[in-house]
Each structure stands twice: as C-alpha cells, then as structure tokens.
Design a protein around this motif. Sequence first.
Motif, PDB file in Angstrom:
ATOM      1  N   THR A 118       0.855  -1.189   0.000  1.00  0.00           N
ATOM      2  CA  THR A 118       0.000   0.000   0.000  1.00  0.00           C
ATOM      3  C   THR A 118       0.888   1.236   0.000  1.00  0.00           C
ATOM      4  OG1 THR A 118      -1.760  -1.119   1.224  1.00  0.00           O
ATOM      5  CG2 THR A 118      -1.775   1.285   1.240  1.00  0.00           C
ATOM      6  N   VAL A 119       0.601   2.164  -0.887  1.00  0.00           N
ATOM      7  CA  VAL A 119       1.315   3.443  -0.918  1.00  0.00           C
ATOM      8  C   VAL A 119       0.277   4.559  -0.903  1.00  0.00           C
ATOM      9  CG1 VAL A 119       3.479   2.735  -1.991  1.00  0.00           C
ATOM     10  CG2 VAL A 119       1.508   3.167  -3.429  1.00  0.00           C
ATOM     11  N   THR A 120       0.583   5.635  -0.213  1.00  0.00           N
ATOM     12  CA  THR A 120      -0.379   6.722  -0.008  1.00  0.00           C
ATOM     13  C   THR A 120       0.218   8.051  -0.436  1.00  0.00           C
ATOM     14  OG1 THR A 120       0.367   7.098   2.258  1.00  0.00           O
ATOM     15  CG2 THR A 120      -1.395   5.493   1.942  1.00  0.00           C
ATOM     16  N   ALA A 121      -0.634   9.051  -0.464  1.00  0.00           N
ATOM     17  CA  ALA A 121      -0.211  10.407  -0.799  1.00  0.00           C
ATOM     18  C   ALA A 121       0.367  11.094   0.431  1.00  0.00           C
ATOM     19  CB  ALA A 121      -1.394  11.208  -1.334  1.00  0.00           C
ATOM     20  N   PRO A 122       1.217  12.093   0.232  1.00  0.00           N
ATOM     21  CA  PRO A 122       1.720  12.861   1.385  1.00  0.00           C
ATOM     22  C   PRO A 122       0.630  13.750   1.955  1.00  0.00           C
ATOM     23  CG  PRO A 122       2.472  13.851  -0.657  1.00  0.00           C
ATOM     24  CD  PRO A 122       1.769  12.575  -1.050  1.00  0.00           C
ATOM     25  N   SER A 123       0.940  14.431   3.018  1.00  0.00           N
ATOM     26  CA  SER A 123      -0.015  15.348   3.634  1.00  0.00           C
ATOM     27  C   SER A 123      -0.031  16.675   2.884  1.00  0.00           C
ATOM     28  CB  SER A 123       0.354  15.586   5.100  1.00  0.00           C
ATOM     29  OG  SER A 123      -0.474  16.584   5.668  1.00  0.00           O
ATOM     30  N   PHE A 124      -1.238  17.194   2.666  1.00  0.00           N
ATOM     31  CA  PHE A 124      -1.391  18.512   2.044  1.00  0.00           C
ATOM     32  C   PHE A 124      -2.014  19.510   3.018  1.00  0.00           C
ATOM     33  CE2 PHE A 124      -1.646  15.306  -1.286  1.00  0.00           C
ATOM     34  CZ  PHE A 124      -0.614  15.719  -2.115  1.00  0.00           C
ATOM     35  N   GLY A 125      -2.077  19.112   4.274  1.00  0.00           N
ATOM     36  CA  GLY A 125      -2.662  19.957   5.293  1.00  0.00           C
ATOM     37  C   GLY A 125      -3.453  19.109   6.267  1.00  0.00           C
ATOM     38  N   PRO A 126      -3.669  19.589   7.495  1.00  0.00           N
ATOM     39  CA  PRO A 126      -4.382  18.801   8.503  1.00  0.00           C
ATOM     40  C   PRO A 126      -5.842  18.563   8.121  1.00  0.00           C
ATOM     41  CG  PRO A 126      -4.018  21.034   9.293  1.00  0.00           C
ATOM     42  CD  PRO A 126      -3.252  20.912   8.023  1.00  0.00           C
ATOM     43  N   VAL A 127      -6.299  17.314   8.280  1.00  0.00           N
ATOM     44  CA  VAL A 127      -7.691  16.955   8.013  1.00  0.00           C
ATOM     45  C   VAL A 127      -8.219  16.123   9.178  1.00  0.00           C
ATOM     46  CG1 VAL A 127      -7.372  16.964   5.496  1.00  0.00           C
ATOM     47  CG2 VAL A 127      -7.029  14.843   6.784  1.00  0.00           C
ATOM     48  N   HIS A 128      -9.519  16.036   9.277  1.00  0.00           N
ATOM     49  CA  HIS A 128     -10.150  15.206  10.304  1.00  0.00           C
ATOM     50  C   HIS A 128      -9.942  13.731   9.965  1.00  0.00           C
ATOM     51  CE1 HIS A 128     -12.280  18.447  12.426  1.00  0.00           C
ATOM     52  NE2 HIS A 128     -12.450  18.996  11.234  1.00  0.00           N
ATOM     53  N   SER A 129      -9.544  12.937  10.944  1.00  0.00           N
ATOM     54  CA  SER A 129      -9.296  11.516  10.707  1.00  0.00           C
ATOM     55  C   SER A 129      -9.546  10.736  11.990  1.00  0.00           C
ATOM     56  CB  SER A 129      -7.861  11.288  10.231  1.00  0.00           C
ATOM     57  OG  SER A 129      -6.946  11.592  11.264  1.00  0.00           O
ATOM     58  N   ARG A 130      -9.514   9.407  11.848  1.00  0.00           N
ATOM     59  CA  ARG A 130      -9.690   8.521  13.004  1.00  0.00           C
ATOM     60  C   ARG A 130      -8.355   8.079  13.592  1.00  0.00           C
ATOM     61  NH1 ARG A 130     -14.213   5.523  13.790  1.00  0.00           N
ATOM     62  NH2 ARG A 130     -13.035   3.584  13.931  1.00  0.00           N
ATOM     63  N   ARG A 131      -7.278   8.186  12.832  1.00  0.00           N
ATOM     64  CA  ARG A 131      -5.925   7.793  13.260  1.00  0.00           C
ATOM     65  C   ARG A 131      -5.938   6.394  13.882  1.00  0.00           C
ATOM     66  NH1 ARG A 131      -2.482  10.367  16.630  1.00  0.00           N
ATOM     67  NH2 ARG A 131      -4.084  10.696  18.187  1.00  0.00           N
ATOM     68  N   SER A 132      -6.617   5.465  13.201  1.00  0.00           N
ATOM     69  CA  SER A 132      -6.807   4.146  13.810  1.00  0.00           C
ATOM     70  C   SER A 132      -5.761   3.130  13.377  1.00  0.00           C
ATOM     71  CB  SER A 132      -8.201   3.613  13.454  1.00  0.00           C
ATOM     72  OG  SER A 132      -8.348   3.498  12.049  1.00  0.00           O
ATOM     73  N   ASN A 133      -5.329   3.202  12.076  1.00  0.00           N
ATOM     74  CA  ASN A 133      -4.407   2.189  11.546  1.00  0.00           C
ATOM     75  C   ASN A 133      -4.943   0.781  11.788  1.00  0.00           C
ATOM     76  OD1 ASN A 133      -2.539   4.077  10.606  1.00  0.00           O
ATOM     77  ND2 ASN A 133      -1.515   4.173  12.587  1.00  0.00           N
ATOM     78  N   TRP A 322       5.728   9.793  -2.576  1.00  0.00           N
ATOM     79  CA  TRP A 322       4.780   9.049  -1.754  1.00  0.00           C
ATOM     80  C   TRP A 322       4.761   9.609  -0.339  1.00  0.00           C
ATOM     81  CZ3 TRP A 322       1.747   6.554  -4.738  1.00  0.00           C
ATOM     82  CH2 TRP A 322       2.206   5.859  -5.854  1.00  0.00           C
ATOM     83  N   GLY A 323       3.674   9.367   0.374  1.00  0.00           N
ATOM     84  CA  GLY A 323       3.576   9.781   1.760  1.00  0.00           C
ATOM     85  C   GLY A 323       4.302   8.822   2.688  1.00  0.00           C
ATOM     86  N   GLU A 324       4.315   9.168   3.965  1.00  0.00           N
ATOM     87  CA  GLU A 324       5.032   8.362   4.951  1.00  0.00           C
ATOM     88  C   GLU A 324       4.323   7.052   5.255  1.00  0.00           C
ATOM     89  OE1 GLU A 324       5.608  10.729   8.382  1.00  0.00           O
ATOM     90  OE2 GLU A 324       6.971  12.167   7.419  1.00  0.00           O
ATOM     91  N   GLN A 325       3.012   7.005   5.093  1.00  0.00           N
ATOM     92  CA  GLN A 325       2.270   5.776   5.409  1.00  0.00           C
ATOM     93  C   GLN A 325       2.369   4.807   4.233  1.00  0.00           C
ATOM     94  OE1 GLN A 325      -1.718   6.732   6.553  1.00  0.00           O
ATOM     95  NE2 GLN A 325      -1.115   7.727   8.443  1.00  0.00           N
ATOM     96  N   ALA A 326       3.109   3.740   4.425  1.00  0.00           N
ATOM     97  CA  ALA A 326       3.265   2.693   3.419  1.00  0.00           C
ATOM     98  C   ALA A 326       3.286   1.349   4.136  1.00  0.00           C
ATOM     99  CB  ALA A 326       4.539   2.901   2.606  1.00  0.00           C
ATOM    100  N   ASP A 327       2.815   0.332   3.436  1.00  0.00           N
ATOM    101  CA  ASP A 327       2.713  -0.989   4.062  1.00  0.00           C
ATOM    102  C   ASP A 327       3.200  -2.045   3.077  1.00  0.00           C
ATOM    103  OD1 ASP A 327       2.092  -2.910   5.960  1.00  0.00           O
ATOM    104  OD2 ASP A 327       0.057  -3.193   5.192  1.00  0.00           O
ATOM    105  N   VAL A 328       3.934  -3.031   3.584  1.00  0.00           N
ATOM    106  CA  VAL A 328       4.425  -4.143   2.781  1.00  0.00           C
ATOM    107  C   VAL A 328       4.213  -5.423   3.586  1.00  0.00           C
ATOM    108  CG1 VAL A 328       6.411  -5.211   1.662  1.00  0.00           C
ATOM    109  CG2 VAL A 328       6.167  -2.724   1.634  1.00  0.00           C
ATOM    110  N   ARG A 329       3.452  -6.374   3.009  1.00  0.00           N
ATOM    111  CA  ARG A 329       3.209  -7.643   3.687  1.00  0.00           C
ATOM    112  C   ARG A 329       3.352  -8.792   2.691  1.00  0.00           C
ATOM    113  NH1 ARG A 329      -2.325  -6.820   6.982  1.00  0.00           N
ATOM    114  NH2 ARG A 329      -2.768  -5.306   5.341  1.00  0.00           N
TER     115      ARG A 329
END
Length: 506
Positions: A118-133, A322-329
């Motif tokens: 999984t690869v994600t976009a970087p941050s473009f500004g603070p947004v509302h989120s659940r921060r659950s992972n 890419w953004g900082e959130q990335a996953d490899v399994r």
Amino acid sequence: MSVLDSEYFRALAPRVVDGSASGFLAQLDRVAGCAHPVRLTGTIDQVDTATGETRRTFDTTGMPDGVILVPCGNRRASVCPSCSYLYAGDAWQIVHAGMVGGAGVPESVTAHPGLFVTVTAPSFGPVHSRRSNHGPAQVCRPRRGRCPHGIAAGCHRVHPDDDPLLGQALCPDCHDDPALILWNRAAGRLWKRTVDLTYRRMARTEGIPERACRQAVRISYVKVAEGQARGAVHFHALLRLDDATTPDGTWAPPPVWATGKLLAACWRWAVTHAEQPCPNPRTYDLPSLTDALAVLADGGLLDIDQRPPTTPSLPAMTVARWGEQADVRHVRVEGGELTPLAVGNYLAKYITKSVVDTGTLDRRFRDTDDVHARTPFLTPHHARLAHTAWRLGRIPELAEYGLRKWAHQFGYNGHWLTKSRRYSTTFTARRITRRIWARTHTPTCEERIPVDAWGRPEDDDLTVAMTNWRYQGSGYKTPSDAWLALQAADQARSRREENRRVPLAA
C-alpha cells in the motif's frame, strides 16, 4: 390488499395490457435488473460459407418495444449495483488467479514470491481523521492553539466511521488544494517510476546490470486505486516475481536469488526515493478564500477588523513523492501474513467505489455551470477540490494535463484497476467465458450444443455471423419499467447470495 392492488402489479399492468409482460421480465432477468441498460435494435444473420445462403437468426422487432436490453457495464455501485457486482466478480477473478492459478494461469504461481503493498499520498494539510491504523479510533488531532487563519489547530473528537467530517480540512486555507490535484494527476507515473526503481535496486543489490535483471526476472502486479476521504488517491497492489525468460502464456518461478525478502527490501527503498516531476501550483497564484476576503476588505465591503490574516507561503511542490504511510506484507498460500482469498476480497471491495459515496461525481463536468450545479451536493472540502481542479484546467501551461477532463476525480486520470500484461487473465477473457457459457448452457445450467440457422452444430468454418445494431437510447422508457428493474435487481442479488450459501451448506 389483493394481488391486483399491489404495487408490483400496478407497475406491470401496462405490460400486461400490451402483451409484453413475460418478454420484458425475461429481459430484466437476463440483464439482472441493470439500472441503465442500453437499448438496441437490429438483427443477426448467418451466412453459409459454402453456398452463400443467408438466414436470419435474431431480430429485435419481435421483442418488447422492439429493442434488446444490454447491460450498461458500469463499475460504480452508486450507478448500477448489478453491473458493479459483476465487475467486482471479474476483478476478484483477475486478482485471485494471479495468486493461486485458474482462468488459464497454472497453480504453480502459488510458489512465486508475492507482496501486498500500500502506498499513499503525502499530507497537504491537517484533516479530520480517526488515526486508527486498523485499530480502535483515536482522538482526531490532539493539538492546542490556532492556525495563522484563526482556526483551531486541533480536534479532540473521536470520529465514528460515518462522520461527515472525516477527510475535511481543519482549515481550508492551510490545506494545499492545488498540490493535491496535481499530485493525483502525477500518481500514475509515480507508480511506474517506483516499479522501475525497484528493478534498479534489485540489480544493484545483486551486482548485475539493470538490463540483465529485467531479462531474468519480471515484476507482475495488479493495482487498485482508492479515493481517500480527503480527496487524495492511494494504491493497494499485489506484486509477484516471475521468470522473465518464458514466452507468453507460461508462468515459471523466478531465479533462486529473486526472493520475497529481496523484493520487499527493494520496494521499500524505491517508495522512499521515487520522484515524479510535476508543475508547481504556487506559480499560477490561484486565489484562495483568504485572497477573496482580502479583496472584499480592500473594496470596503468588509470591515477592516474582519480582514483575514496574511496567508503564509506553502512549500513549493515541484516533484510528487509518496507519503510516509506505506505498508508491505508477504502473501503466500501457506505460511504467509495474508491469504489470497483475503487479498482478493480486499481489492475487489474498492473497485466499485466512487470518488464520493453520493454518486455526485460519477460523470465528468460538462461546463462551468455543471460544476456550480453539482458541487453544492458535495462536502465543502470536496467542492473546493472540484473547483480547484476546474480552475487549474484553464491555465494554458497546464493544458497538457487535461485537468478539466478529470476534475470530477480531483485530477486522477488513471483506471481504478490496472495490471501488468502478464499478471493473469483479463476482463475481456472473463466476458468471453460468460458468452460461451450462455451459448452452451440452458437457463437451468444444463449443457446444450448450440446450433446454427441450418440446425447444424455451430462452427466458425461453416458460417459467418453478420450483425447490424442501432443505438436507441439508455435507461428505461417509463418509471414503471425502472421500478420493475429494481425488483429484478433485488431478486438477482438474492439468488447470488443463495448460491454462495449452497456450497457452504453442502
């Protein structure tokens, strides 16, 4: 209430009167209650290649309304639930066949090294989120104080899954909307650069030339794009290593040195180093909400004490990363972190989703009036992104990006499911398989031999089919027909669910 007074009979009554009820219901059953079918008129003729004799095998004049209904084939569940269900099933077959075999792919692919990334976009500004992972939801943004525009810098709520605030910017002027649009536009090329860098890193790690690496091993993949609530796109993908020396139609395991650990290490390195050049949105000085309020203040239409503070300059984006959130399994049939069934279900779930759940952005914007007519039905954040993409599209220097064409997808111009050529089967192959099944089986799933107009078993060497189709329109002609289609779609969905339960009970 009698049967004659039921809503179903009232909708079917006009068809009963003109004698087309049974034929129309049969068509609805054939298209599984498609919400927006294509109406066609035409004929099918067969020509005997030996004698030249022509016989007609199909004519729409004898069908209800003189048309045949063809499913729309739309992948979006918000547009057509029936066709999107079929599309998701095909997508599942494509993903699953590449992991465990089937549909022309040998079962030996189960031994090939595989990764779910999984690869994600970087941050473009603070947004509302659940921060659950994937765990329990946490406090959205535990910050104190205010941003330069006077908006609270934090949010101390724990948002539920269906909270409309999720993905919305805490401060519209602190969020870099133009950068998000251009990043979405560059995401597809950024993916390609990442795959190329993975090859390069593998070659460097093994001490061989990159060309020799590509000639020995092939990275096959299937990739699904998902639109996040904040408007940015991220990718889920399955990577698999194959032997690159085999011809088309064969899948051999890669060389012994090409392991899953090597692929994972090289992929992580590529994700952190991949860059795709893109234009700097700050160059074009698009007016923001703060700029608009400042103009009103300068013109005397806003009190001087209401003048907004000066917007701080945002960092220029000249390359997409890419953004900082990335996953490899790792994915293996036995002993892996993920099973093929779980990955197939996970990817197929996203393929039928729209940019927004309401379906407002399921089609392109025709003109500026269309933008203004549809954006009020969006959240404020999504409406700003759509307007930003539309405004960027009028800048001559950005004409090559076609941003107005893709403004309804916030700049993203790629397919929602893409794969490398040699990963597994294709959507076309799946459609051909269904056509062959329909020709060689009865509605009760009994086998039959299809015959031509002369009563002989069908043979492409004996006859040639000549078709003549004309488009008559899309959708249903009356609200009653559309209501009957909804009932047919519900029945088709119930049958599918029942068929899924039967093998489990056996």
